[in-house]
Design an enzyme around this catalytic site. Structure first.
Site, PDB file in Angstrom:
ATOM      1  N   GLN A 104       0.975  -1.077  -0.059  1.00 53.42           N
ATOM      2  CA  GLN A 104       0.045  -0.099   0.096  1.00 53.42           C
ATOM      3  C   GLN A 104       0.911   1.099   0.048  1.00 53.42           C
ATOM      4  O   GLN A 104       1.665   1.475   0.848  1.00 53.42           O
ATOM      5  CB  GLN A 104      -1.051   0.070   1.240  1.00 53.42           C
ATOM      6  N   TYR A 174      -5.955  11.020   3.921  1.00 50.75           N
ATOM      7  CA  TYR A 174      -4.492  11.212   3.518  1.00 50.75           C
ATOM      8  C   TYR A 174      -4.457  11.839   2.329  1.00 50.75           C
ATOM      9  O   TYR A 174      -5.452  12.231   1.705  1.00 50.75           O
ATOM     10  CB  TYR A 174      -3.606   9.759   3.449  1.00 50.75           C
ATOM     11  N   ARG A 324      -8.364  -5.637  12.026  1.00 52.86           N
ATOM     12  CA  ARG A 324      -8.356  -5.854  13.559  1.00 52.86           C
ATOM     13  C   ARG A 324      -8.440  -7.465  13.774  1.00 52.86           C
ATOM     14  O   ARG A 324      -7.699  -7.851  14.565  1.00 52.86           O
ATOM     15  CB  ARG A 324      -9.235  -5.178  14.355  1.00 52.86           C
ATOM     16  N   CYS A 346     -12.717 -10.707  17.631  1.00 54.68           N
ATOM     17  CA  CYS A 346     -12.384  -9.171  17.951  1.00 54.68           C
ATOM     18  C   CYS A 346     -13.367  -8.251  18.213  1.00 54.68           C
ATOM     19  O   CYS A 346     -14.614  -8.664  17.758  1.00 54.68           O
ATOM     20  CB  CYS A 346     -11.696  -8.814  16.443  1.00 54.68           C
ATOM     21  N   CYS A 349     -12.450  -2.773  19.703  1.00 54.07           N
ATOM     22  CA  CYS A 349     -11.953  -1.930  21.023  1.00 54.07           C
ATOM     23  C   CYS A 349     -10.967  -1.004  20.790  1.00 54.07           C
ATOM     24  O   CYS A 349     -10.717  -0.145  21.597  1.00 54.07           O
ATOM     25  CB  CYS A 349     -11.565  -2.945  22.057  1.00 54.07           C
ATOM     26  N   CYS A 352      -5.551  -2.159  20.210  1.00 54.29           N
ATOM     27  CA  CYS A 352      -4.342  -2.303  18.920  1.00 54.29           C
ATOM     28  C   CYS A 352      -3.740  -1.209  18.496  1.00 54.29           C
ATOM     29  O   CYS A 352      -2.442  -1.164  18.219  1.00 54.29           O
ATOM     30  CB  CYS A 352      -4.725  -3.327  18.082  1.00 54.29           C
ATOM     31  N   CYS A 363      -3.025  -7.557  19.946  1.00 54.50           N
ATOM     32  CA  CYS A 363      -4.344  -7.340  20.691  1.00 54.50           C
ATOM     33  C   CYS A 363      -4.229  -7.546  21.843  1.00 54.50           C
ATOM     34  O   CYS A 363      -3.498  -8.203  22.555  1.00 54.50           O
ATOM     35  CB  CYS A 363      -5.392  -8.590  19.984  1.00 54.50           C
TER      36      CYS A 363
HETATM   37  C1  LIG Z   1      -3.483  -0.778  13.602  1.00 51.36           C
HETATM   38  C2  LIG Z   1      -4.271  -0.334  12.655  1.00 51.36           C
HETATM   39  C3  LIG Z   1      -3.687   0.214  11.584  1.00 51.36           C
HETATM   40  C4  LIG Z   1      -4.026   0.455  10.334  1.00 51.36           C
HETATM   41  N1  LIG Z   1      -3.504   0.842   9.290  1.00 51.36           N
HETATM   42  C5  LIG Z   1      -3.893   1.341   7.813  1.00 51.36           C
HETATM   43  C6  LIG Z   1      -2.955   1.575   7.025  1.00 51.36           C
HETATM   44  O1  LIG Z   1      -2.028   1.769   6.978  1.00 51.36           O
HETATM   45  N2  LIG Z   1      -3.793   1.889   5.709  1.00 51.36           N
HETATM   46  C7  LIG Z   1      -4.916   1.802   5.618  1.00 51.36           C
HETATM   47  O2  LIG Z   1      -5.653   2.034   4.290  1.00 51.36           O
HETATM   48  N3  LIG Z   1      -5.779   1.241   6.706  1.00 51.36           N
HETATM   49  C8  LIG Z   1      -5.235   1.035   7.804  1.00 51.36           C
HETATM   50  N4  LIG Z   1      -6.104   0.828   8.925  1.00 51.36           N
HETATM   51  C9  LIG Z   1      -7.488   0.513   8.509  1.00 51.36           C
HETATM   52  C10 LIG Z   1      -8.045  -0.984   8.250  1.00 51.36           C
HETATM   53  O3  LIG Z   1      -7.222  -1.212   6.999  1.00 51.36           O
HETATM   54  C11 LIG Z   1      -9.332  -1.114   8.033  1.00 51.36           C
HETATM   55  O4  LIG Z   1      -9.835  -0.163   7.045  1.00 51.36           O
HETATM   56  C12 LIG Z   1     -10.203  -0.813   9.516  1.00 51.36           C
HETATM   57  O5  LIG Z   1      -9.611  -1.030  10.303  1.00 51.36           O
HETATM   58  C13 LIG Z   1     -11.646  -1.482   9.329  1.00 51.36           C
HETATM   59  O6  LIG Z   1     -11.165  -2.928   9.210  1.00 51.36           O
HETATM   60  P1  LIG Z   1     -11.513  -3.877  10.442  1.00 51.36           P
HETATM   61  O7  LIG Z   1     -12.845  -3.472  11.074  1.00 51.36           O
HETATM   62  O8  LIG Z   1     -11.519  -5.269   9.876  1.00 51.36           O
HETATM   63  O9  LIG Z   1     -10.486  -3.779  11.469  1.00 51.36           O
HETATM   64  C14 LIG Z   1      -5.614   0.255  10.055  1.00 51.36           C
HETATM   65  C15 LIG Z   1      -6.373  -0.213  10.977  1.00 51.36           C
HETATM   66  C16 LIG Z   1      -5.636  -0.738  12.387  1.00 51.36           C
HETATM   67  C17 LIG Z   1      -6.621  -1.293  13.414  1.00 51.36           C
END
Ligand SMILES: Cc1cc2nc3c(=O)[nH]c(=O)nc-3n(C[C@H](O)[C@H](O)[C@H](O)COP(=O)(O)O)c2cc1C
Length: 369
Positions: A104, A174, A324, A346, A349, A352, A363
């Site tokens: 990415q 961004y 997550r 998960c 919360c 992380c 976690c």
């Molecule tokens: C610790 C952490 C770091 C993340 N870093 C990025 C990132 O670098 N680029 C990005 O597009 N999204 C990032 N995200 C967002 C995730 O890609 C995702 O869009 C978001 O967490 C929702 O998905 P989930 O509910 O499965 O966690 C990050 C999420 C977490 C928890």
């Protein structure tokens, strides 16, 4: 225990890239690199474990394309050839476990901090908004051209390092998102104004990346279906951008939403572990899916096999992306496929996130046996 639907775990081709299933590890910044942008041995090991855990495609955390686009001091870099070795190590570890690796590429723009990016952060416009930690400086036309070239050069490095795909981070407030959004882009020149002007930076970046990697190398884009902000990018314009990206021949589009200023509708939402609140961006991604021909990746709050297979079965998504849940259980895809589990434990919360900032992504919720 629900029997997995075959199409979730059936091998599949995303453009030329063979994937063993439709589960993706969504981009997740780990904070596990040195100040030189090279991964630590622990990050290589984490990527190996994630790949061994069964996800079809692993997307890296946001990887900076230039020094002034750095988000945190311990992020992964693809800004210079000295960083090639790190990308190679990550790609090799993932390939050894049968996974595929997408880098990415991102630039923080106005969401940067001068202590990290080494200068006053740059943005499409010099406006101080809640999502910006500092007042940014407006980018010159020369700086815009340099940034487009930096994305292309970083994509070229990804390909040379053995990555299987790249993803442009055009979401979460961004730089690319800042150009798209009328809130953050108040330029009067050809990179601002109407949607054609505001999407120019993204489309030029797509074209430059294509030029650098060739037409056969998969290029993905992560786009906000909505910024969830008054005056920000809304679904009607996101849909129009998605159509432009589709026409430009991208391999797939991941639909997220929000910026750090979006209150309870930020990109990484709290506590959406239950029932209807799962899959919180699908209202946006399913609409976009109806209007594009490229594959659509759903992300955000996807926690159960039932929801994942339902989204595929009802043609609301082509791939499912999780962040997550895979921090908590890197082997969740294998558990879902084998029937050992039918959902993530998960609880969203966001504990992380704090560990990531300390370079120790994990976690914080104890596992009950
Ligand atoms: C610790 C952490 C770091 C993340 N870093 C990025 C990132 O670098 N680029 C990005 O597009 N999204 C990032 N995200 C967002 C995730 O890609 C995702 O869009 C978001 O967490 C929702 O998905 P989930 O509910 O499965 O966690 C990050 C999420 C977490 C928890």
């Amino acid at each position: 225990m629900t029997k997995p639907e075959t199409n979730l775990f059936t091998p599949h081709r995303l453009q030329g890239m063979e994937l063993r299933n439709r589960l993706i590890r969504s981009a997740t910044l780990e904070g596990m690199c040195g100040r030189d942008g090279l991964p630590t041995a622990a990050l290589v090991d984490l990527y190996r474990r994630l790949a061994a855990g069964g996800c079809g495609l692993l997307i890296s955390g946001i990887t900076y394309v230039s020094e002034e686009g750095r988000l945190i001091p311990t992020g992964l870099g693809a800004a210079c050839d000295a960083q090639l070795a790190g990308l190679k190590a990550l790609a090799a570890a993932i390939h050894e476990e049968g996974g595929r690796f997408c880098l990415q590429l991102g630039h923080t723009g106005g969401q940067g901090r001068s202590t990290v990016c080494g200068q006053q952060p740059v943005a499409p416009s010099a406006v101080k908004l809640e999502q910006y930690p500092e007042m940014p400086r407006e980018m010159t036309l020369a700086e815009i051209a340099t940034s487009v070239a930096a994305f292309a050069a970083a994509a070229g490095r990804a390909k040379r390092a053995g990555c299987d795909a790249v993803q442009l981070h055009a979401a979460h407030g961004y730089l690319i998102n800042q150009f798209l959004s009328p809130l953050t882009n108040q330029r009067q020149d050809g990179y601002g104004g109407d949607l054609a002007g505001r999407s120019r930076f993204l489309l030029e970046t797509v074209a430059a990346v294509r030029q650098a990697v060739g037409v056969d190398f998969p290029l993905l884009v992560k786009l906000n279906g909505s910024d969830n902000l008054t005056g920000g990018l809304e679904i009607d314009e996101s849909l129009a951008v998605a159509k432009l990206l589709d026409a430009a021949g991208i391999a797939g589009i991941e639909i997220s939403s929000g910026t750090p200023a979006s209150g309870d509708r930020v990109p990484i939402r709290l506590g959406h572990e239950k029932g209807d609140e799962m899959a919180y961006n699908v209202v946006l991604s399913r609409l976009i899916k109806q209007h594009v021909t490229c594959p659509v990746i759903a992300v955000g709050g996807i926690r159960s096999l039932h929801v994942a297979t339902g989204l595929l079965r009802t043609n609301q998504a082509d791939y499912l992306s999780l962040s997550r849940p895979l921090i908590r259980e890197p082997d969740l895809p294998n558990k879902l496929q084998s029937g050992a589990s039918d959902k993530s434990t998960c609880i969203s919360c966001n504990g992380c996130l704090k560990t990531m900032l300390k370079g120790d992504l994990r976690c914080v919720v104890p596992h009950t046996s």
